[in-house]
Design an enzyme around this catalytic site. Structure first.
Site, PDB file in Angstrom:
ATOM      1  N   PRO A 116       0.937  -1.344   0.045  1.00 26.56           N
ATOM      2  CA  PRO A 116      -0.087   0.218   0.057  1.00 26.56           C
ATOM      3  C   PRO A 116       0.855   1.337   0.099  1.00 26.56           C
ATOM      4  O   PRO A 116       1.897   1.363   0.745  1.00 26.56           O
ATOM      5  CB  PRO A 116      -0.824  -0.062   1.188  1.00 26.56           C
ATOM      6  N   THR A 121      -2.139   3.434  -7.729  1.00 28.72           N
ATOM      7  CA  THR A 121      -3.154   4.570  -7.988  1.00 28.72           C
ATOM      8  C   THR A 121      -2.651   5.715  -8.972  1.00 28.72           C
ATOM      9  O   THR A 121      -3.080   5.853  -9.941  1.00 28.72           O
ATOM     10  CB  THR A 121      -4.149   4.955  -6.782  1.00 28.72           C
ATOM     11  N   GLU A 339      15.050   1.418  27.698  1.00 26.77           N
ATOM     12  CA  GLU A 339      15.460   1.784  26.431  1.00 26.77           C
ATOM     13  C   GLU A 339      16.975   1.875  26.168  1.00 26.77           C
ATOM     14  O   GLU A 339      17.703   1.687  25.353  1.00 26.77           O
ATOM     15  CB  GLU A 339      15.087   3.168  26.290  1.00 26.77           C
TER      16      GLU A 339
HETATM   17  P1  ADP Z   1      -1.429   2.807  -3.834  1.00 26.98           P
HETATM   18  O1  ADP Z   1      -2.565   2.872  -4.622  1.00 26.98           O
HETATM   19  O2  ADP Z   1      -0.261   2.074  -4.170  1.00 26.98           O
HETATM   20  O3  ADP Z   1      -1.914   2.402  -2.260  1.00 26.98           O
HETATM   21  P2  ADP Z   1      -1.412   5.758  -3.944  1.00 26.98           P
HETATM   22  O4  ADP Z   1      -0.980   5.782  -5.556  1.00 26.98           O
HETATM   23  O5  ADP Z   1      -2.581   5.910  -3.806  1.00 26.98           O
HETATM   24  O6  ADP Z   1      -0.626   4.261  -3.474  1.00 26.98           O
HETATM   25  O7  ADP Z   1      -0.185   6.469  -3.287  1.00 26.98           O
HETATM   26  C1  ADP Z   1      -0.743   7.612  -2.326  1.00 26.98           C
HETATM   27  C2  ADP Z   1       0.173   8.822  -2.425  1.00 26.98           C
HETATM   28  O8  ADP Z   1       1.590   8.761  -2.266  1.00 26.98           O
HETATM   29  C3  ADP Z   1      -0.042   9.350  -3.871  1.00 26.98           C
HETATM   30  O9  ADP Z   1      -0.990  10.137  -4.064  1.00 26.98           O
HETATM   31  C4  ADP Z   1       1.323  10.065  -3.907  1.00 26.98           C
HETATM   32  O10 ADP Z   1       1.006  11.622  -3.225  1.00 26.98           O
HETATM   33  C5  ADP Z   1       2.288   9.477  -3.130  1.00 26.98           C
HETATM   34  N1  ADP Z   1       3.205   8.515  -3.989  1.00 26.98           N
HETATM   35  C6  ADP Z   1       3.176   7.402  -3.942  1.00 26.98           C
HETATM   36  N2  ADP Z   1       4.135   6.706  -4.668  1.00 26.98           N
HETATM   37  C7  ADP Z   1       4.528   7.876  -5.377  1.00 26.98           C
HETATM   38  C8  ADP Z   1       5.613   7.992  -6.281  1.00 26.98           C
HETATM   39  N3  ADP Z   1       6.294   7.210  -6.779  1.00 26.98           N
HETATM   40  N4  ADP Z   1       5.916   9.567  -6.779  1.00 26.98           N
HETATM   41  C9  ADP Z   1       5.219  10.355  -5.957  1.00 26.98           C
HETATM   42  N5  ADP Z   1       4.312  10.429  -5.178  1.00 26.98           N
HETATM   43  C10 ADP Z   1       3.951   9.222  -4.750  1.00 26.98           C
HETATM   44 ZN    ZN Z   2      11.699  -2.374  24.348  1.00 21.30          ZN
END
Ligand code: ADP
Ligand code: ZN
Length: 486
Positions: A116, A121, A339
């Site tokens: 994730p 996306t 710690e």
């Molecule tokens: P997934 O669908 O893999 O869970 P998303 O595409 O929704 O992740 O990513 C969430 C946010 O993280 C994006 O809107 C962007 O702002 C940031 N992000 C993730 N990967 C990148 C990347 N390679 N370059 C720039 N921004 C990224």
């Molecule tokens: Zn500990």
């Protein structure tokens, strides 16, 4: 005389029909309210009236290319290989004739696989943005609802809409919610609804011609649980892995997300920040950049500086500081020893990850924390795993050495250690007695999901070896700390 006990009785028959009518009106009113409420729920909320007729309509959001998805490949940092693979899909959407003239068949679907927040996306949106085509997006869990047939009719409707607007892109997030292998989990009662949805999806994928111009992009973080039928050629025949970013990629992602921020004139050392964020996904990094800006605003600064970023990293890793949590002096002392135990052991063993910071300021749900900077390595040796277990036990060992007793404060350490030791024995084949055997099942489709894949005898051996591994490291941690008590 006799009249003295006589009571005058006066019977009145109140005219009560008004109240009765009111009761009935109230009764029906409540029934109607419940009805309306239920209907809204079915219809997915929103607009008044007519909801009941929309149950099966897909709720896909429509973004016109070039308008709503103004994302392009430049907004996606790193992920060079994935972009290269997807470039072909963009070319096809822009210029289908070149491919059809050549007699080539274009893949109907691509599956983006990755943890994730790694940008799946974003990549899908970038394809639509690059090719300026409509983008339909839906989450797998949206398909699977309580009413029989809803999922399947949503699929049908989604493909119909997409075909009308072809060339176009359909993006299904969390496709594992529908695409899980069929026929498993018999004990939980087969999920017919999900199966129907999956079957409909497969039918649609087979149904549309190779060159109809609709391209299906799915995203999942677990390709291994997907039904094999989805992976057959002519369906999701491309799998593209979207990896967690490495140091260089994190620098690129930082650069993308630093752009909109008002940065302190002394600048931000991007490499330094990237080094502070091992194991962070793109989404985490985007989050840190935003968090840093929020912190700067809270401190009434005119621009974001380095300290704000460091605070943001702490905040994202550890949760919110709770400076007001009431902790007694004795407890604080115990936490400090705990710690310090982690810190000392991780310094003195050879392979443990270097320590960055120790704190006894409570954050989130933990009372204190020691943060390490893990090497970005891809292979871990037995020695490294043992040293890490040893360092994780250093906290409890320090409590024992200083107080002669232990507390509940080591819960998360023990959890981590138990998982690590179990993995060494049962997954990685790093235990001499159990040997070169792995009970890990990467396909998740094993036939023996009802029981353990090993005998009782082996089960006992595994338990013994896990326990032995951990206890040995605990003794070692105590030894190291005693020798360095000063
Ligand atoms: P997934 O669908 O893999 O869970 P998303 O595409 O929704 O992740 O990513 C969430 C946010 O993280 C994006 O809107 C962007 O702002 C940031 N992000 C993730 N990967 C990148 C990347 N390679 N370059 C720039 N921004 C990224
Ligand atoms: Zn500990």
């Amino acid at each position: 005389e006799a009249d003295r006990n006589k009571v005058d009785l006066d019977f009145q028959y109140p005219d009560n029909w008004g109240r009765e009518v009111l009761n009935w009106v109230l009764f029906f009113g409540v029934m109607i309210l419940i009805w309306v409420f239920v209907m809204r729920r079915i219809g997915g909320g929103g607009g008044p009236g007519g909801q009941i007729f929309n149950i099966g309509k897909s709720r896909a959001q429509v973004f016109e290319g070039g308008k709503s998805t103004d994302v392009n490949f430049n907004d996606v940092a790193g992920l060079a290989e994935a972009k290269e693979e997807l470039q072909e899909i963009v070319d096809f959407l822009k210029n289908p004739k070149r491919y059809t003239d050549m007699g080539a068949k274009i893949p109907k679907g691509a599956l983006l696989v990755g943890a994730p927040g790694t940008g799946k996306t974003l990549l899908a949106k970038a394809i639509a943005g690059e090719a300026s085509v409509p983008f339909f997006s839906l989450s797998g869990s949206d398909f699977v609802e309580m009413f029989v047939g809803v999922g399947a009719s949503r699929v049908r409707d989604l493909f119909k809409q997409a075909k009308e607007k072809a060339p176009s892109i359909i993006f299904i997030d969390e496709i594992d919610a529908i695409g899980r292998a069929r026929g498993r989990n018999v004990n939980m009662g087969a999920n017919d609804e999900r199966e129907n949805t999956l079957n409909q999806l497969l039918t649609e994928m087979d149904g549309f011609g190779t060159n109809s111009g609709v391209i299906l992009i799915g995203a999942t973080n677990r390709a291994d649980v997907l039904d094999r039928a989805l992976m057959r050629p002519g369906r999701f025949d491309r799998q593209i892995f979207v990896d967690m970013p490495d140091l260089k990629e994190r620098m690129e992602i930082l650069q993308v997300h630093l752009k909109p921020l008002k940065i302190d004139t002394s600048g931000i050392d991007v490499e330094f920040l990237a080094k502070q964020t091992p194991g962070f996904s793109g989404a985490d990094i985007a989050n840190i950049c935003n968090e840093a800006a929020l912190i700067a605003v809270r401190k009434k600064k005119s621009s974001v500086d380095k300290q704000d970023f460091l605070d943001a990293v702490d905040r994202v890793i550890g949760g919110l500081e709770k400076k007001n949590k009431i902790i007694t002096v004795e407890e604080k002392k115990a936490i400090a020893y705990h710690e310090a135990g982690h810190a000392t052991v991780s310094w003195l063993v050879e392979h443990a990850s270097p320590l960055v910071k120790v704190t006894i300021v409570p954050r989130g749900r933990s009372l204190g924390a020691a943060w390490y900077l893990p090497d970005e390595r891809h292979l871990t040796t037995t020695e490294q795993m043992l040293d890490e277990i040893c360092a994780a036990l250093g906290g409890r060992a320090a409590e024992y050495i200083m107080y002669g007793k232990v507390s509940t404060g080591a819960l998360s350490d023990l959890e981590k250690v138990t998982k690590q030791a179990t993995a060494m024995v049962t997954m990685y084949g790093l235990n001499d007695r159990v040997g070169n055997i792995s009970y890990y099942d990467s396909s998740g489709q094993s036939e023996y999901s009802f029981g353990k894949p090993y005998s009782e005898h082996t089960a006992r051996m595994i338990d013994e070896e896990v326990s032995k591994t951990i206890e040995e490291q605990y003794v070692r941690a105590k030894k190291i700390l005693t020798a360095n008590k000063d």
